[in-house]
Design an enzyme around this catalytic site. Structure first.
Site, PDB file in Angstrom:
ATOM      1  CG  ASP A   1      -1.890   1.087   1.284  1.00 33.64           C
ATOM      2  OD1 ASP A   1      -1.450   2.376   0.195  1.00 33.64           O
ATOM      3  OD2 ASP A   1      -3.219   1.082   1.492  1.00 33.64           O
ATOM      4  CG  HIS A   2       1.518   4.645  -3.276  1.00 29.99           C
ATOM      5  ND1 HIS A   2       0.350   3.698  -3.950  1.00 29.99           N
ATOM      6  CD2 HIS A   2       1.268   5.728  -3.117  1.00 29.99           C
ATOM      7  CE1 HIS A   2      -0.796   5.004  -3.764  1.00 29.99           C
ATOM      8  NE2 HIS A   2      -0.031   5.762  -3.354  1.00 29.99           N
TER       9      HIS A   2
ATOM     10  CG  HIS B   1      -4.446   4.131  -1.049  1.00 32.72           C
ATOM     11  ND1 HIS B   1      -2.928   3.182  -1.042  1.00 32.72           N
ATOM     12  CD2 HIS B   1      -4.544   4.508  -2.098  1.00 32.72           C
ATOM     13  CE1 HIS B   1      -3.255   3.127  -1.827  1.00 32.72           C
ATOM     14  NE2 HIS B   1      -3.656   3.809  -2.542  1.00 32.72           N
TER      15      HIS B   1
END
Length: 475
Positions: free
Chosen positions: A173-174, A236
């Protein structure tokens, strides 16, 4: 968990948009700063028929296009692309995998970054396993989307588990690679000022906003099948909520941090049909159907009131909203503290406002604390108060540090074997379980997206969602 640096990085989807915009510029950044060890080589793979030199030329072009002008240097880029090589592979067949395997020294370890369509996860993993590229010295990083619901997510996770045990699976999950997101942990657990107040006794409510100015761009096919809830809320935004709501971990290590995030996610109150009618808003911007070219009930905006049902957060609402084609781009966490229990200034006519903590993640990286202060003056007609802001801009506080792409941290952690900022299977499945309940609740309630003007704050119902509680969004 023992950390060990692996010497080969394999990029699936190496000619795709994510690679060009994020992965190659991130690797360049690590190389330019001397953080990419000299023994680490990078192999790109995709269906395109390229040789090593053609791939290097494409990589160089991507760096020129996507790196900041003041950071790109031709000599540095020339040195970096020499680290790159390429192997054409059709992920659905075994052809090419054996040749790829012959180019890799598995004794020195292999890290795989898998950025392909979810439909290709299973055949890719099967072919990696069949060609010997799934052994004990191989790690696999998975880019989202990891399914469209809990059931499909389990299918993907089960397929991964046939070749890669949990300790060698790194789900990306960047957002967790962003400096200000990681700063949530530092803010809470490295300062005695905040953590004693980080609970229902002192916090009135929490807001998490992810607002975008853009519409579909070139993602129409994917986005219309996903929508705002699956595209942004499921991953996110729930990760941000987990970092805010989690209990203090015993240590900063992968197991401790992720255990506490899972507990927070599992404490989320399930959405029901009744709650959906009162605490949930769907929207779609007015040009979406024209942009898409067909009819669709896909939501481009979501706002809701979530509840974390545990002692720390009992009675504290978490307001979440995300939308496309909104007035301005921003991602932020807004912590609204409660008013002072008794104002000694009430008799003077001075008004106090509750303290606020604003953590801006993008486009600016900033931490702002709003507090009350006395206005200068002799106060012959009574003391006067004014709200003032204490700002800590990351750019100002750390002017000697370059602002990094989130993937730089994640790629380096993958190569070095640190899973702290990656998502564990039970985290993903806890997120999907809650999202599936949310989707079922709005379908049972017969809800469809409310149209809102592009460039606005979103549907009027979203404003009403917080106004009913005598609160307002931080705009």
């Amino acid at each position: 968990m023992t950390k060990e640096r692996f010497s080969t990085l394999l990029l699936f989807g190496a000619t795709g948009d994510l690679s060009r915009r994020m992965l190659l510029p991130s690797l360049y950044g690590l190389y330019a700063d001397g953080l990419l060890p000299e023994d680490v080589t990078i192999i790109g793979t995709a269906r395109s028929q390229l040789d090593d030199e053609q791939f290097r030329e494409q990589a160089h072009e991507a760096l020129r296009e996507h790196l900041p002008e003041d950071f790109y240097a031709k000599d540095t880029a020339d040195g970096f692309v020499e680290r790159l090589s390429y192997q054409a592979i059709d992920a659905t067949t075994i052809d090419g995998y054996q040749e790829l395997a012959s180019r890799i020294d598995l004794d020195k370890g292999l890290s795989i970054f898998l950025s392909v369509a979810p439909s290709l996860f299973k055949p890719t993993i099967e072919n990696l396993k069949a060609s010997g590229l799934a052994g004990p010295k191989v790690r696999l990083a998975l880019e989202k989307p990891l399914g469209t619901d809990l059931e499909s997510s389990k299918v993907i996770n089960d397929a991964v588990a046939t070749a890669f045990p949990e300790e060698r699976t790194f789900r990306i999950d960047h957002y967790l690679g962003k400096e200000t997101v990681q700063n949530l942990l530092a803010l809470r657990f490295a300062n005695s000022l905040f953590e004693p107040l980080w609970n229902a006794s002192h916090i009135d409510h929490v807001q998490i906003t992810v607002a975008e100015e853009v519409g579909l761009e070139d993602r129409a096919g994917y986005y219309d099948g996903a929508g705002a809830v699956r595209d942004m809320l499921q991953n996110h935004m729930l990760q941000l909520l987990a970092l805010i709501a989690m209990e203090p971990p015993a240590n900063y290590d992968p197991t401790s941090v992720r255990e506490e995030k899972v507990k927070a996610l599992k404490a989320l109150r399930p959405m029901t049909e009744k709650l959906a009618k009162d605490e949930f808003v769907l929207g779609q911007y007015d040009g979406y159907l024209k942009e898409l070219g067909e009819k669709s009930d896909t939501e481009t905006f979501v706002a809701l009131k979530a509840h974390v049902d545990n002692w720390r957060w009992a009675g504290v609402p978490f307001y979440l909203r995300h939308g496309k084609k909104l007035a301005r781009r921003k991602t932020e966490v807004h912590i609204q503290f409660k008013c002072v229990p008794h104002s000694i200034f009430a008799g003077t006519g001075a008004t106090t406002h509750p303290n606020e903590l604003l953590i801006s993640i993008q486009p600016e990286e900033n931490i702002r604390l709003k507090m009350m202060a006395k206005r200068p003056g002799l106060d012959r007609k009574g003391i006067r108060l004014r709200e003032v802001a204490m700002d800590v801009t990351m750019e100002g506080a750390f002017a000697d540090y370059r602002r990094r792409i989130a993937y730089e941290r994640l790629i380096l952690d993958l190569v070095e074997g640190d899973p702290t900022l990656f998502v564990r299977r039970d985290e993903v499945e806890a997120q999907w379980e809650w999202i599936d309940g949310l989707r079922a609740a709005w379908e049972q309630a017969g809800m469809t997206p409310e149209t809102y003007d592009a460039g606005s704050r979103g549907p009027d119902s979203a404003i009403g969602l917080v106004a009913r509680d005598r609160r307002e969004w931080n705009d």
